[in-house]
Design a protein around this motif. Structure first.
Motif, PDB file in Angstrom:
ATOM      1  N   THR A   1      30.783  45.033  44.864  1.00 46.92           N
ATOM      2  CA  THR A   1      31.552  45.611  43.773  1.00 46.92           C
ATOM      3  C   THR A   1      31.875  44.511  42.760  1.00 46.92           C
ATOM      4  N   LEU A   2      32.346  44.931  41.585  1.00 47.58           N
ATOM      5  CA  LEU A   2      32.756  43.945  40.584  1.00 47.58           C
ATOM      6  C   LEU A   2      33.900  43.092  41.127  1.00 47.58           C
ATOM      7  N   GLY A   3      34.832  43.718  41.833  1.00 40.16           N
ATOM      8  CA  GLY A   3      35.937  42.971  42.405  1.00 40.16           C
ATOM      9  C   GLY A   3      35.470  41.926  43.396  1.00 40.16           C
ATOM     10  N   GLU A   4      34.474  42.266  44.201  1.00 43.21           N
ATOM     11  CA  GLU A   4      33.936  41.302  45.169  1.00 43.21           C
ATOM     12  C   GLU A   4      33.227  40.160  44.465  1.00 43.21           C
ATOM     13  N   LEU A   5      32.551  40.470  43.370  1.00 39.38           N
ATOM     14  CA  LEU A   5      31.900  39.425  42.588  1.00 39.38           C
ATOM     15  C   LEU A   5      32.933  38.502  41.970  1.00 39.38           C
ATOM     16  N   ALA A   6      34.013  39.071  41.455  1.00 43.88           N
ATOM     17  CA  ALA A   6      35.049  38.267  40.810  1.00 43.88           C
ATOM     18  C   ALA A   6      35.764  37.361  41.804  1.00 43.88           C
ATOM     19  N   ARG A   7      35.975  37.854  43.037  1.00 41.86           N
ATOM     20  CA  ARG A   7      36.572  37.080  44.132  1.00 41.86           C
ATOM     21  C   ARG A   7      38.072  36.904  44.044  1.00 41.86           C
ATOM     22  N   SER A   8      38.637  37.013  42.850  1.00 43.69           N
ATOM     23  CA  SER A   8      40.091  36.857  42.720  1.00 43.69           C
ATOM     24  C   SER A   8      40.591  37.715  41.568  1.00 43.69           C
ATOM     25  N   ARG A   9      41.889  38.024  41.624  1.00 42.66           N
ATOM     26  CA  ARG A   9      42.485  38.806  40.557  1.00 42.66           C
ATOM     27  C   ARG A   9      42.423  38.045  39.233  1.00 42.66           C
ATOM     28  N   GLU A  10      42.591  36.728  39.313  1.00 38.81           N
ATOM     29  CA  GLU A  10      42.559  35.906  38.106  1.00 38.81           C
ATOM     30  C   GLU A  10      41.194  35.964  37.427  1.00 38.81           C
ATOM     31  N   ASP A  11      40.125  35.866  38.233  1.00 37.96           N
ATOM     32  CA  ASP A  11      38.775  35.920  37.670  1.00 37.96           C
ATOM     33  C   ASP A  11      38.488  37.297  37.077  1.00 37.96           C
ATOM     34  N   LEU A  12      38.962  38.333  37.758  1.00 41.30           N
ATOM     35  CA  LEU A  12      38.740  39.684  37.238  1.00 41.30           C
ATOM     36  C   LEU A  12      39.472  39.873  35.920  1.00 41.30           C
TER      37      LEU A  12
END
Length: 282
Positions: free
Chosen positions: A140-151
């Motif tokens: 998912t996009l969230g898994e790719l981002a890895r963190s709330r900050e990156d998202l």
């Protein structure tokens, strides 16, 4: 005295003068002369707008940094970029139908107002930034981002890019904004799926695969040898051609990586449009 952005009045004046020179007619001529595209053809224009939006609001963001960090491979980027372009294009076309724009001519866009575009852009933003959205790679996009900050970093970028997309329409009209974004897609991303030259690129790539003497492979075919054995999904040329033309995001990871390594992005389509001005699809 400089303004809040640090620009002097003289610089501001020059920017305003340059922007004033950009008109619908200038954008149309750019598409004709630089990209070989007929801007009056609505479907083609929307394809290029989708590419321009995807490049600006998706690829040219922290996504490219994540790619450089190794979160995504070159093959992943090809699949995700084409998938994202298709999703944006489908939303553009759906919006046209909802708005009663059923003509094949892009002149049908002239009566559209910015408020209508805000609805479309809102849909695109929500889709792009949905953390639960699953990418062609399986994560998912969230898994790719890895963190709330990156998202949140990506969300901020998408918001700025799409706000800029509609902001230019407030000044010069919806059709101008679409033409300008289409120019972006046509000239900066001529190696992308959905670009008018993509079918010719695919055909040349298929031919090159079966010609070890093609200069593309180097003077002695050394580049072809370094690629190694073709993945099974590349061996069937008819299926490969169909997948590349219709839905490159459906390629398996091994095939996508092999195809990018084989240099599909560096082949010049035999259409007169030079790839020299294009950015890589990676």
């Amino acid at each position: 005295m400089a303004n809040d952005d640090g620009m002097s009045p003289e610089v501001q004046r020059m920017i305003q003068e340059a922007q004033a020179m950009m008109t619908d007619e200038v954008m149309e001529e750019t598409l004709r002369s630089k990209a070989g595209v007929d801007p009056s053809h609505l479907a083609t224009l929307l394809d290029l707008v989708a590419i321009g939006i995807t490049n600006g609001a998706w690829r040219n963001s922290c996504i490219e940094n994540w790619h450089a960090e190794g979160r995504l491979s070159d093959g992943d980027m090809m699949r995700i970029n084409s998938y994202t372009t298709d999703a944006v294009r489908r939303r553009l076309k759906g919006w046209c139908i909802e708005s009663g724009i059923i003509s094949a001519s892009s002149s049908a866009l002239e009566g559209t107002d910015v408020e209508d575009m805000d609805v479309l852009v809102g849909r695109i933003f929500r889709w792009l930034t949905n953390a639960e959205r699953r990418l062609p790679t399986g994560m998912t996009l969230g898994e790719l981002a890895r963190s709330r900050e990156d998202l949140e970093e990506y969300e901020d970028h998408a918001d700025r890019a799409l706000s800029g997309f509609t902001g230019q329409m407030e000044d010069k009209g919806v059709r101008f904004g679409l033409l300008r974004t289409a120019c972006h897609g046509a000239l900066a991303c001529s190696q992308w799926w959905a670009h008018p030259t993509w079918p010719d690129r695919v055909e040349r790539f298929i031919r090159v695969l079966d010609d070890a003497t093609e200069p593309h492979w180097g003077s002695n075919g050394e580049r072809r040898e370094r690629l190694g054995v073709e993945p099974p999904s590349v061996e069937d040329r008819d299926i490969l051609r169909s997948t590349l033309l219709e839905s490159p995001w459906k390629l398996d990871a091994t095939a996508a990586e092999w195809i990018v390594d084989a240099g599909i992005g560096y082949l010049t389509p035999e259409t007169g449009l030079s790839a020299a001005t294009a950015s890589d699809q990676k």
